[in-house]
Design a protein around this motif. Structure first.
Motif, short mmCIF file in Angstrom:
data_model
loop_
_atom_site.label_atom_id
_atom_site.label_comp_id
_atom_site.label_asym_id
_atom_site.label_seq_id
_atom_site.Cartn_x
_atom_site.Cartn_y
_atom_site.Cartn_z
N ILE A 1 0.66 -1.41 0.30
CA ILE A 1 0.12 -0.58 0.30
C ILE A 1 0.61 1.98 0.03
O ILE A 1 0.32 2.29 -0.53
N ARG A 2 2.09 1.23 0.86
CA ARG A 2 2.98 2.53 0.93
C ARG A 2 3.91 2.97 0.00
O ARG A 2 3.17 3.99 -0.67
N PHE A 3 3.54 1.97 -1.00
CA PHE A 3 4.42 1.49 -2.45
C PHE A 3 3.62 2.33 -3.74
O PHE A 3 4.13 3.43 -4.77
N THR A 4 2.06 1.57 -3.86
CA THR A 4 1.34 2.31 -4.60
C THR A 4 0.79 3.96 -4.26
O THR A 4 0.94 4.54 -5.23
N ASN A 5 1.34 3.73 -2.62
CA ASN A 5 0.52 5.50 -2.15
C ASN A 5 1.64 6.80 -3.01
O ASN A 5 1.89 7.50 -3.88
N CYS A 6 3.00 5.81 -2.88
CA CYS A 6 4.52 6.67 -3.10
C CYS A 6 4.50 6.74 -5.37
O CYS A 6 4.88 7.89 -6.05
N MET A 7 3.61 5.65 -5.55
CA MET A 7 3.58 5.29 -6.99
C MET A 7 2.66 6.30 -8.09
O MET A 7 2.81 7.51 -8.37
N ILE A 8 1.98 6.98 -7.19
CA ILE A 8 0.48 7.85 -7.37
C ILE A 8 0.98 8.67 -7.02
O ILE A 8 0.99 10.27 -7.70
N LEU A 9 1.15 9.39 -5.67
CA LEU A 9 2.17 11.05 -5.53
C LEU A 9 3.45 11.32 -6.62
O LEU A 9 3.40 12.15 -6.64
N LEU A 10 3.92 9.97 -7.02
CA LEU A 10 4.69 10.60 -8.13
C LEU A 10 4.73 10.94 -9.50
O LEU A 10 4.87 11.78 -10.16
N SER A 11 3.84 10.43 -9.64
CA SER A 11 2.21 10.86 -11.23
C SER A 11 2.48 12.24 -10.79
O SER A 11 2.11 13.22 -12.03
N CYS A 12 1.34 12.40 -9.79
CA CYS A 12 0.87 13.60 -9.72
C CYS A 12 1.86 14.53 -10.01
O CYS A 12 2.13 15.68 -10.72
N ILE A 13 3.72 14.47 -8.97
CA ILE A 13 4.07 15.52 -9.14
C ILE A 13 4.41 15.31 -10.89
O ILE A 13 5.06 17.21 -11.22
N CYS A 14 4.95 14.24 -11.01
CA CYS A 14 5.46 14.57 -12.77
C CYS A 14 4.42 15.13 -13.43
O CYS A 14 5.22 16.35 -15.01
N ASN A 15 3.11 15.11 -13.73
CA ASN A 15 1.78 15.65 -13.98
C ASN A 15 2.30 17.36 -14.04
O ASN A 15 1.84 17.67 -14.87
N ILE A 16 2.02 17.64 -12.97
CA ILE A 16 2.16 18.99 -12.24
C ILE A 16 3.70 19.60 -13.23
O ILE A 16 3.30 20.40 -14.13
N LEU A 17 4.34 18.93 -12.90
CA LEU A 17 6.04 19.44 -13.84
C LEU A 17 5.98 19.35 -15.18
O LEU A 17 6.36 20.32 -15.76
N ALA A 18 5.01 18.47 -15.59
CA ALA A 18 5.03 18.21 -17.53
C ALA A 18 4.06 19.69 -17.88
O ALA A 18 4.05 19.63 -19.19
N ILE A 19 3.11 20.08 -16.80
CA ILE A 19 3.02 21.18 -17.24
C ILE A 19 3.40 22.30 -17.25
O ILE A 19 3.01 23.61 -18.81
N PHE A 20 4.89 22.39 -16.76
CA PHE A 20 5.51 23.60 -17.30
C PHE A 20 6.31 23.75 -17.84
O PHE A 20 7.39 23.84 -18.64
N MET A 21 7.06 22.08 -18.31
CA MET A 21 8.50 21.23 -18.61
C MET A 21 7.80 20.46 -19.65
O MET A 21 7.63 19.43 -19.43
N GLU A 22 7.70 20.57 -21.12
CA GLU A 22 7.36 20.24 -21.94
C GLU A 22 7.83 18.89 -22.31
O GLU A 22 7.45 17.87 -22.61
N GLU A 23 9.30 18.40 -21.92
CA GLU A 23 10.27 17.66 -22.33
C GLU A 23 9.65 16.63 -21.82
O GLU A 23 10.50 15.24 -21.63
#
Length: 210
Positions: A130-152
């Motif tokens: 469960i902790r691994f899953t929550n960490c992966m979800i958080l990583l996905s959120c962070i990457c999607n937020i960064l992708a808004i400002f960094m097209e690459e």
């Protein structure tokens, strides 16, 4: 995947973990679920929405007067107020909305409800998964937020999204199988009914601390 899981602690969530120190154990852990309940695991993987609704209905022993949104395990916020959202007048419809809009969360709530009802302790490997899953979800959120400002980063964010979707769907399937086995065992022993320990909903835990 196994190496990643080993990076996460299996310790309970601190000394105040509401699911620590319980008398009983799950009949099967999330890790064992695919081998011991393959059909129910596949059902949860392929159709978590129907599985979430069905398992909650079964966990409540078909007594829908016991239903409330997320069983009160999450505190109210703005328009989200468990117990005050029309559950009493139309619990079946509310359960369908919960299962369709938040399928994996709904399965997780049913799992917690069973832990309260049957006095089940947290499984160490379950905690890691469960902790691994929550960490992966958080990583996905962070990457999607960064992708808004960094097209690459957009392609990378999409790849991570696909990986996270697979992880979450897999865990949902394992939870569905684990819940099914626990409900069947409780029915066989006549234990499916009123919780054996006080529910660990935020409101009740806060009252207890006061």
């Amino acid at each position: 995947m196994v190496c990643c899981l080993l990076c996460f602690s299996s310790d309970p969530h601190g000394v105040d973990d509401p699911f620590g120190g319980r008398a009983n154990q799950f009949q099967i852990s999330l890790m064992e679920a695919p081998c011991k309940e393959p059909v129910w695991c596949c059902m949860g993987f392929c159709c978590p929405w129907c599985s979430a609704c069905y398992q909650r209905y079964e966990a409540l022993d078909h007594k829908m007067d016991r239903y409330e949104c997320c069983q009160g395990y999450f505190p109210g916020c703005c328009c989200f107020q468990p117990g005050k959202m029309g559950e009493q007048s139309c619990p079946e419809f509310c359960l369908c909305l919960e299962g369709c809009c938040c399928a994996v969360t709904s399965l997780s709530v049913t799992r917690m409800y069973l832990q309260d009802m049957l006095d089940i302790n947290s499984d160490p490997m379950d905690i890691r998964i469960i902790r691994f899953t929550n960490c992966m979800i958080l990583l996905s959120c962070i990457c999607n937020i960064l992708a808004i400002f960094m097209e690459e980063l957009r392609e990378c964010a999409q790849i991570i999204d696909c990986i996270v979707d697979c992880v979450v769907a897999t865990v949902a399937g394992c939870m569905n199988a684990q819940i099914h086995r626990e409900i069947e065992h409780a029915k066989a022993n006549g234990n499916l009914g009123i919780p054996q320990v006080p529910p660990t909903t935020p409101a009740r835990v806060q009252m207890k601390r006061k």
